[in-house]
Scaffold this motif. Structure first.
Motif, PDB file in Angstrom:
ATOM      1  N   GLN A   1     -23.210   8.407   9.341  1.00 31.71           N
ATOM      2  CA  GLN A   1     -21.873   8.980   9.399  1.00 31.71           C
ATOM      3  C   GLN A   1     -20.828   7.877   9.492  1.00 31.71           C
ATOM      4  O   GLN A   1     -19.987   7.879  10.362  1.00 31.71           O
ATOM      5  N   GLN A   2     -20.892   6.897   8.624  1.00 25.17           N
ATOM      6  CA  GLN A   2     -19.963   5.773   8.655  1.00 25.17           C
ATOM      7  C   GLN A   2     -18.548   6.230   8.338  1.00 25.17           C
ATOM      8  O   GLN A   2     -18.344   7.077   7.477  1.00 25.17           O
ATOM      9  N   GLN A   3     -17.583   5.640   9.041  1.00 20.38           N
ATOM     10  CA  GLN A   3     -16.192   5.934   8.717  1.00 20.38           C
ATOM     11  C   GLN A   3     -15.887   5.366   7.334  1.00 20.38           C
ATOM     12  O   GLN A   3     -16.393   4.319   6.957  1.00 20.38           O
ATOM     13  N   LYS A   4     -15.109   6.114   6.583  1.00 25.52           N
ATOM     14  CA  LYS A   4     -14.741   5.692   5.230  1.00 25.52           C
ATOM     15  C   LYS A   4     -13.416   6.338   4.866  1.00 25.52           C
ATOM     16  O   LYS A   4     -13.009   7.333   5.468  1.00 25.52           O
ATOM     17  N   PHE A   5     -12.760   5.782   3.873  1.00 22.23           N
ATOM     18  CA  PHE A   5     -11.491   6.337   3.433  1.00 22.23           C
ATOM     19  C   PHE A   5     -11.723   7.577   2.596  1.00 22.23           C
ATOM     20  O   PHE A   5     -12.528   7.570   1.665  1.00 22.23           O
ATOM     21  N   ARG A   6     -11.019   8.635   2.944  1.00 19.20           N
ATOM     22  CA  ARG A   6     -10.980   9.852   2.133  1.00 19.20           C
ATOM     23  C   ARG A   6      -9.810   9.731   1.145  1.00 19.20           C
ATOM     24  O   ARG A   6      -9.910  10.131   0.004  1.00 19.20           O
ATOM     25  N   VAL A   7      -8.696   9.171   1.618  1.00 17.21           N
ATOM     26  CA  VAL A   7      -7.517   8.893   0.789  1.00 17.21           C
ATOM     27  C   VAL A   7      -7.066   7.476   1.111  1.00 17.21           C
ATOM     28  O   VAL A   7      -6.832   7.160   2.282  1.00 17.21           O
ATOM     29  N   THR A   8      -6.984   6.632   0.092  1.00 16.30           N
ATOM     30  CA  THR A   8      -6.510   5.257   0.306  1.00 16.30           C
ATOM     31  C   THR A   8      -5.057   5.154  -0.150  1.00 16.30           C
ATOM     32  O   THR A   8      -4.629   5.870  -1.058  1.00 16.30           O
ATOM     33  N   PRO A   9      -4.305   4.260   0.463  1.00 12.92           N
ATOM     34  CA  PRO A   9      -2.923   4.063   0.012  1.00 12.92           C
ATOM     35  C   PRO A   9      -2.909   3.470  -1.396  1.00 12.92           C
ATOM     36  O   PRO A   9      -3.800   2.703  -1.755  1.00 12.92           O
ATOM     37  N   HIS A  10      -1.928   3.866  -2.189  1.00 16.14           N
ATOM     38  CA  HIS A  10      -1.773   3.363  -3.556  1.00 16.14           C
ATOM     39  C   HIS A  10      -0.442   2.640  -3.675  1.00 16.14           C
ATOM     40  O   HIS A  10       0.504   2.945  -2.951  1.00 16.14           O
ATOM     41  N   ASP A  11      -0.379   1.707  -4.617  1.00 11.10           N
ATOM     42  CA  ASP A  11       0.882   1.023  -4.890  1.00 11.10           C
ATOM     43  C   ASP A  11       1.948   2.076  -5.197  1.00 11.10           C
ATOM     44  O   ASP A  11       1.662   3.096  -5.837  1.00 11.10           O
ATOM     45  N   LEU A  12       3.155   1.795  -4.726  1.00  9.25           N
ATOM     46  CA  LEU A  12       4.223   2.776  -4.825  1.00  9.25           C
ATOM     47  C   LEU A  12       5.535   2.079  -5.149  1.00  9.25           C
ATOM     48  O   LEU A  12       5.802   0.991  -4.627  1.00  9.25           O
ATOM     49  N   GLN A  13       6.338   2.709  -6.002  1.00  6.01           N
ATOM     50  CA  GLN A  13       7.688   2.235  -6.293  1.00  6.01           C
ATOM     51  C   GLN A  13       8.664   3.324  -5.873  1.00  6.01           C
ATOM     52  O   GLN A  13       8.468   4.496  -6.219  1.00  6.01           O
ATOM     53  N   VAL A  14       9.672   2.941  -5.118  1.00 10.42           N
ATOM     54  CA  VAL A  14      10.705   3.897  -4.700  1.00 10.42           C
ATOM     55  C   VAL A  14      12.078   3.269  -4.900  1.00 10.42           C
ATOM     56  O   VAL A  14      12.218   2.046  -4.881  1.00 10.42           O
ATOM     57  N   LEU A  15      13.065   4.132  -5.089  1.00  8.89           N
ATOM     58  CA  LEU A  15      14.443   3.658  -5.168  1.00  8.89           C
ATOM     59  C   LEU A  15      14.948   3.332  -3.779  1.00  8.89           C
ATOM     60  O   LEU A  15      14.575   3.995  -2.794  1.00  8.89           O
ATOM     61  N   GLU A  16      15.795   2.346  -3.701  1.00  7.20           N
ATOM     62  CA  GLU A  16      16.427   1.993  -2.432  1.00  7.20           C
ATOM     63  C   GLU A  16      17.124   3.240  -1.877  1.00  7.20           C
ATOM     64  O   GLU A  16      17.778   3.976  -2.599  1.00  7.20           O
ATOM     65  N   GLY A  17      16.921   3.506  -0.581  1.00  6.39           N
ATOM     66  CA  GLY A  17      17.509   4.671   0.072  1.00  6.39           C
ATOM     67  C   GLY A  17      16.595   5.883   0.087  1.00  6.39           C
ATOM     68  O   GLY A  17      16.829   6.832   0.837  1.00  6.39           O
ATOM     69  N   ALA A  18      15.537   5.887  -0.725  1.00  9.09           N
ATOM     70  CA  ALA A  18      14.591   7.005  -0.769  1.00  9.09           C
ATOM     71  C   ALA A  18      13.555   6.870   0.351  1.00  9.09           C
ATOM     72  O   ALA A  18      13.516   5.881   1.079  1.00  9.09           O
TER      73      ALA A  18
END
Length: 159
Positions: free
Chosen positions: A56-73
């Motif tokens: 029962q090893q801990q593992k990622f179910r959802v990993t962070p992905h590269d993201l682009q956002v507008l300034e202020g968002a």
């Protein structure tokens, strides 16, 4: 010399018939079990572990992905862990942000989710150019679990 685990001694004393239906002595059963039960030490150790720790090893179910956002968002970096055992924190360009949902010194940053679900999403409100960085979701080691890490690059685009 190989020592019988206690549960095999109990089994060997209760089994008395072979495949032909004839009675076996306890010693012949011991020989049979000796042949099939001699395993490396790690195998013996894992046979005695509770089921909840083994496999029962801990593992990622959802990993962070590269993201682009507008300034202020708002930026949301997702991180979800299955079989969570260790403590979770985020880093920004290698700087540890800590284990709290509220991140001291970063009033626009917060960690959303809950431990029961294994969700630790990093929310950055009113993104600025200073938030443009490499982020990492880190899950520390615990019990028989190794530490795990996942990276994502946040790019903030000027208006």
């Amino acid at each position: 010399m190989f020592q019988w685990p206690p549960y095999l001694s109990t089994i060997s004393s209760t089994l008395t018939l072979n495949a032909m239906g004839t009675q076996n002595s306890r010693e012949s059963l011991r020989s049979y079990f000796d042949a099939i039960c001699i395993v490396p030490l790690i195998g013996l150790i894992s046979m005695h572990l509770p089921l909840s720790c083994h496999g029962q090893q801990q593992k990622f179910r959802v990993t962070p992905h590269d993201l682009q956002v507008l300034e202020g968002a708002e930026a949301m970096l997702r991180c979800e862990v299955s079989n969570l055992a260790g403590a979770v924190q985020w880093t920004k360009d290698g700087f540890a942000l800590g284990f709290s949902a509220v991140i001291p010194g970063f009033p626009r940053y917060s960690v959303l989710g809950d431990r029961k679900q294994g969700a630790y999403n990093l929310r950055i409100s009113n993104a600025s150019i200073t938030d443009d960085a490499e982020y990492q979701c880190q899950v520390g080691p615990a019990r028989l679990n190794s530490a795990i890490r996942a990276n994502a690059k946040l790019t903030v685009i000027c208006k």
